[in-house]
Scaffold this active site. Sequence first.
Site, PDB file in Angstrom:
ATOM      1  N   ALA A 248      50.011  62.337-136.106  1.00  0.00           N
ATOM      2  CA  ALA A 248      50.690  63.618-135.875  1.00  0.00           C
ATOM      3  C   ALA A 248      50.473  64.504-137.094  1.00  0.00           C
ATOM      4  O   ALA A 248      50.497  64.013-138.233  1.00  0.00           O
ATOM      5  CB  ALA A 248      52.182  63.408-135.648  1.00  0.00           C
ATOM      6  N   GLU A 249      50.287  65.797-136.851  1.00  0.00           N
ATOM      7  CA  GLU A 249      50.035  66.763-137.932  1.00  0.00           C
ATOM      8  C   GLU A 249      51.146  66.749-138.983  1.00  0.00           C
ATOM      9  O   GLU A 249      50.919  67.116-140.131  1.00  0.00           O
ATOM     10  CB  GLU A 249      49.930  68.195-137.366  1.00  0.00           C
ATOM     11  CG  GLU A 249      48.686  68.469-136.562  1.00  0.00           C
ATOM     12  CD  GLU A 249      48.919  68.264-135.068  1.00  0.00           C
ATOM     13  OE1 GLU A 249      49.544  67.257-134.688  1.00  0.00           O
ATOM     14  OE2 GLU A 249      48.460  69.120-134.286  1.00  0.00           O
ATOM     15  N   THR A 250      52.353  66.389-138.576  1.00  0.00           N
ATOM     16  CA  THR A 250      53.493  66.378-139.507  1.00  0.00           C
ATOM     17  C   THR A 250      53.277  65.455-140.696  1.00  0.00           C
ATOM     18  O   THR A 250      54.045  65.524-141.661  1.00  0.00           O
ATOM     19  CB  THR A 250      54.762  65.903-138.780  1.00  0.00           C
ATOM     20  OG1 THR A 250      54.432  64.721-138.050  1.00  0.00           O
ATOM     21  CG2 THR A 250      55.273  66.956-137.816  1.00  0.00           C
TER      22      THR A 250
ATOM     23  N   SER B 273      47.107  65.199-144.154  1.00  0.00           N
ATOM     24  CA  SER B 273      47.086  65.180-142.692  1.00  0.00           C
ATOM     25  C   SER B 273      45.882  65.960-142.156  1.00  0.00           C
ATOM     26  O   SER B 273      45.221  65.534-141.200  1.00  0.00           O
ATOM     27  CB  SER B 273      48.391  65.781-142.162  1.00  0.00           C
ATOM     28  OG  SER B 273      48.522  65.534-140.788  1.00  0.00           O
TER      29      SER B 273
END
Lengths: 226, 243
Positions: free
Chosen positions: A57-59, A99
């Site tokens: 996930a980009e987070t 990320s």
Amino acid sequence: MKNLSFNNDPAPRLSRNDIARKAAQFLPNSSIVNLGIGIPSLCANYLPSNIEVLYHAETGLLGYKDLYEGEKGNPNIMDAGGNFPIEVPGMVFFDSIESFNMIRGGHINITVLGAFQVSGTGDLSNWMIPSRGIGSIGGAMDLAENTPTVIVAMEHTTSTNIPKIVEQCTYPLTSKNCVNLIVTDVAVIEVKYYEKQKSKLILKEKASGWNISEVQKITNVELFEE
Amino acid sequence: MKNKKIYKSFSDSVKDIKNGSSIMIGGFGGSGGQPTRLMLALRDLGLKNLIIISNVAGISVTTGYGWPKNITPVDQGIFFETKQVKKIICSFPVTGSIKPISEIEKSWQNGDCEVEIIPQGTLIERIRAAGAGIPAFYTPTGVGTIVAQNKEQRKFNNRTFLLEKALSADFALIRANRSDTFGNLEYIGTSRAFNPAMATASKITIAEVNEIVKPGEIDPEKIGTPGVYVNRIVKRKLKDPYP
């Protein structure tokens, strides 16, 4: 949400959940996967039991799967859809620099994204509806441009039956020549690249009760069978 | 000796922010990693013509994005409903649904502010570059799209790249779990996000933390932002209801 359905349809179209179930079949074992929001995010619910993937996930999260429901969950462990994944062994956290190093560096193997339009040459438009004039790019441009395999999971047409697979995208582009596979509520279509910017759409699967000419009627690019 | 980094209140820590200042707001979007108390203190200054730099911005109030269901969200919209913003630079200012309309979209529709939308990987790398003393870099993201407009392009190994420039700000408002008295910060989970990069890319970095501890209490292996980047530290009250 209801399945799309129109008078001329020869048979029912798949639900959004069934589009996700179909797209999940194309995730290879041991791959690193990023799921976009909307239909793509549902793929995690339908991964075949013999397949294991790592979700990114980009987070700043790698190695999540199930999400907390209701009021549970830790806001400090969040996916890109704003949901709170359940902590699991092997999960790893990192900041946004890292990320997107993973994404731009091609370390994410496969991404499933939603779309407003996909062109016959694999161009993707998924971030802004022109009439609205404002939209959100988020991580979509980085993912579409840099991930080796891009699957689009979407309904085949708009809610007024206008084809979303088009000769040329009229919506603002996310990335050119990036889409490899289109999974919709009536078909699975491969974008087969012959050389840079040249491609053919190969109809790989049809929904039950649909034949190639029925799918072609709601597709603005010529479809080929293998 | 008085510790000059520790501020007693959030309002004290932001009081030299001025009309027209550029301000990075950390986190990803959602409550974890968002400097909510610093944002509210800044809003209460009632400034004008601010330039806000954030990632996902202003969608939590309308959708609950990234907030526990039992808490009313706070997001970047607080600066827009009070008409304090000239421009926001971000990657994700609206959701896919048109209704309910967010404060940012409303403000944009009324012509009160400019919204610049940047791919997330480009946004974070521009911030990283500013903090790292690199004026510009090439990225493939955005080639062939409107993001490429008016940007220098160059081919490397037969692939086209865009020249993107470093992005810095006057202030960065960031959020961490704990700080020691030197300003060394410890983060939790995905609340890192944009915080560590933003800490490096502003003239003044202000960190909102749950706890301020003595040096050595945070394992040096677990410090996410070295104190060299942190100018001010403010501790939250115990049991603050915001995540």
